[in-house]
Enzyme design. Structure first.
Site, PDB file in Angstrom:
ATOM      1  N   HIS A 107       0.861  -1.194   0.000  1.00  0.00           N
ATOM      2  CA  HIS A 107       0.000   0.000   0.000  1.00  0.00           C
ATOM      3  C   HIS A 107       0.893   1.237   0.000  1.00  0.00           C
ATOM      4  O   HIS A 107       1.881   1.280   0.729  1.00  0.00           O
ATOM      5  CB  HIS A 107      -0.871  -0.024   1.264  1.00  0.00           C
ATOM      6  N   HIS A 133      -7.525   0.185  -4.491  1.00  0.00           N
ATOM      7  CA  HIS A 133      -8.364   0.935  -3.549  1.00  0.00           C
ATOM      8  C   HIS A 133      -8.793   2.181  -4.305  1.00  0.00           C
ATOM      9  O   HIS A 133      -7.938   3.005  -4.641  1.00  0.00           O
ATOM     10  CB  HIS A 133      -7.543   1.415  -2.352  1.00  0.00           C
ATOM     11  N   HIS A 188     -12.422   4.558   1.276  1.00  0.00           N
ATOM     12  CA  HIS A 188     -13.134   5.517   2.144  1.00  0.00           C
ATOM     13  C   HIS A 188     -14.398   6.141   1.543  1.00  0.00           C
ATOM     14  O   HIS A 188     -14.349   6.733   0.470  1.00  0.00           O
ATOM     15  CB  HIS A 188     -12.212   6.693   2.493  1.00  0.00           C
TER      16      HIS A 188
HETATM   17  C1  DNO Z   1      -6.801   3.188   5.423  1.00  0.00           C
HETATM   18  C2  DNO Z   1      -6.182   2.010   4.825  1.00  0.00           C
HETATM   19  C3  DNO Z   1      -4.798   1.728   5.360  1.00  0.00           C
HETATM   20  C4  DNO Z   1      -4.307   0.408   4.819  1.00  0.00           C
HETATM   21  C5  DNO Z   1      -2.932   0.035   5.244  1.00  0.00           C
HETATM   22  C6  DNO Z   1      -2.465  -1.174   4.480  1.00  0.00           C
HETATM   23  O1  DNO Z   1      -7.938   3.407   5.238  1.00  0.00           O
HETATM   24  O2  DNO Z   1      -6.169   2.088   3.446  1.00  0.00           O
HETATM   25  O3  DNO Z   1      -4.833   1.699   6.745  1.00  0.00           O
HETATM   26  O4  DNO Z   1      -5.165  -0.612   5.254  1.00  0.00           O
HETATM   27  O5  DNO Z   1      -2.038   1.060   5.061  1.00  0.00           O
HETATM   28  O6  DNO Z   1      -1.452  -1.798   5.173  1.00  0.00           O
END
Ligand code: DNO
Length: 343
Positions: free
Chosen positions: A196, A261, A307
């Site tokens: 990520h 994402h 989100h």
């Molecule tokens: C937040 C997420 C992050 C993600 C981590 C992956 O909303 O996208 O906390 O889960 O960074 O390790």
């Protein structure tokens, strides 16, 4: 692509039944939350989690996250044991059919925001980031909104002191060491690692951040060419970096993007942003263009709406309520279908 939805396990206020009712939902993205960072995830716990998903008719092919212990990021002598544990967790996850693991390599802090409920004109609210406000905070005595990790002030100070000696180059070397240590477990199980990006993609409180854009992707692919070393393409994290060209990145790395994402940002000025609804017209990121680039370049990974805002009176976990993420999924389903069918 496979559409998925993040689910925080049994303590999540959103039921698997509701998630299953979202059109085209193939599975959930989840994790074992009660094992300390660095310890092996026991097979029994993993199986129990999977049994919940099976019962709801949802797959559990993506894990977010298996967190990386700070000693690994710091390159301490204890790292070999911790990397062996991580590899064992990968093997255990492989036994129940997991295909992809999302993780990050951000020192100390994960994502950072300064406000979790910025109210928009329409009455919805969402997460936002103001750089000046963040810089005014004392990193040694931090109480950040929504921060998952909880260290005591003493622990935090000790950790920050250890990082003082860690440069960007050193952190990257430690990432490569970690990846080389776990690639054999990925080869055995077929699991893809999907890093990520740092969120937002710049240094924080003097701590180096190294997964910030196309250069980082190139460095990673060069250092660890194994095909199980890949990316979580997070549009909101990368998109906060105004220099990142997300369409060209989506195109260039599509085959190594194992997980996407997808979320929208509205820029408030050169550094600040507020998260918005997923539609292209709701913010500054060309979500349509990004999805198109992914599809045209052969992306075949997992997608999740990232989100969402709080809408319709919901007061969800910051970024992770039901309604707006479900709308995001519906929008993304439409984009993918239209682009895949060539319209
Ligand atoms: C937040 C997420 C992050 C993600 C981590 C992956 O909303 O996208 O906390 O889960 O960074 O390790």
């Amino acid at each position: 692509m496979k559409m998925t939805f993040r689910w925080y396990g049994e303590s999540d206020s959103i039921s698997l039944e509701y998630i299953k009712q979202i059109p085209n939902m193939s599975g959930v993205v989840t994790a074992v939350y009660d094992t300390p960072v660095g310890e092996v995830w026991e097979l029994d716990k993993i199986k129990k989690l999977k049994a919940h998903c099976d019962k709801a008719g949802l797959e559990m092919e993506v894990i977010e996250s298996v967190p990386v212990h700070e000693d690994i990021k710091l390159g301490k002598p204890t790292r070999d044991r911790l990397i062996a544990n991580y590899a064992q967790t990968i093997r255990n996850l492989g036994k129940v059919g997991v295909k992809c693991i999302c993780y990050n390599f951000m020192p100390v802090f994960d994502w950072l925001r300064t406000n979790l409920k910025t109210v928009a004109k329409d009455g919805s609210n969402s997460l936002s980031y103001c750089h000046e406000e963040l810089m005014r905070l004392d990193p040694k005595n931090l109480h950040l909104p929504g921060w998952d990790e909880s260290y005591s002030t003493e622990e935090l100070n000790a950790l920050l002191a250890e990082y003082a000696a860690v440069t960007h180059e050193k952190l990257f070397e430690n990432l490569v060491y970690f990846l080389n240590g776990i690639m054999p477990a990925c080869d055995e199980t077929g699991i893809n690692m999907a890093i990520h990006p740092d969120d937002p993609p710049w240094d924080m409180f003097g701590l180096p951040r190294i997964i910030t854009g196309a250069d980082s992707y190139d460095n990673m692919l060069r250092a660890v060419p194994n095909k199980h070393n890949g990316f979580t393409f997070c549009t909101g994290s990368l998109g906060a970096g105004r220099d990142n060209d997300l369409i060209s990145m989506a195109h260039k790395y599509a085959k190594r993007i194992y997980f996407a994402h997808i979320r929208q940002l509205k820029y408030d000025n050169d550094t600040d942003f507020t998260e918005a609804g997923h539609l292209t017209s709701a913010g500054n990121l060309d979500i349509y263009g990004i999805v198109k680039a992914l599809v045209k370049a052969g992306f075949d990974g997992y997608v999740r709406p990232d989100h969402g805002r709080n809408i319709w009176g919901e007061d969800g976990k910051p970024g992770y309520g039901l309604f707006d993420r479900a709308l995001g999924a519906a929008y993304l389903n439409g984009l993918f279908e239209a682009i895949e069918k060539g319209n």
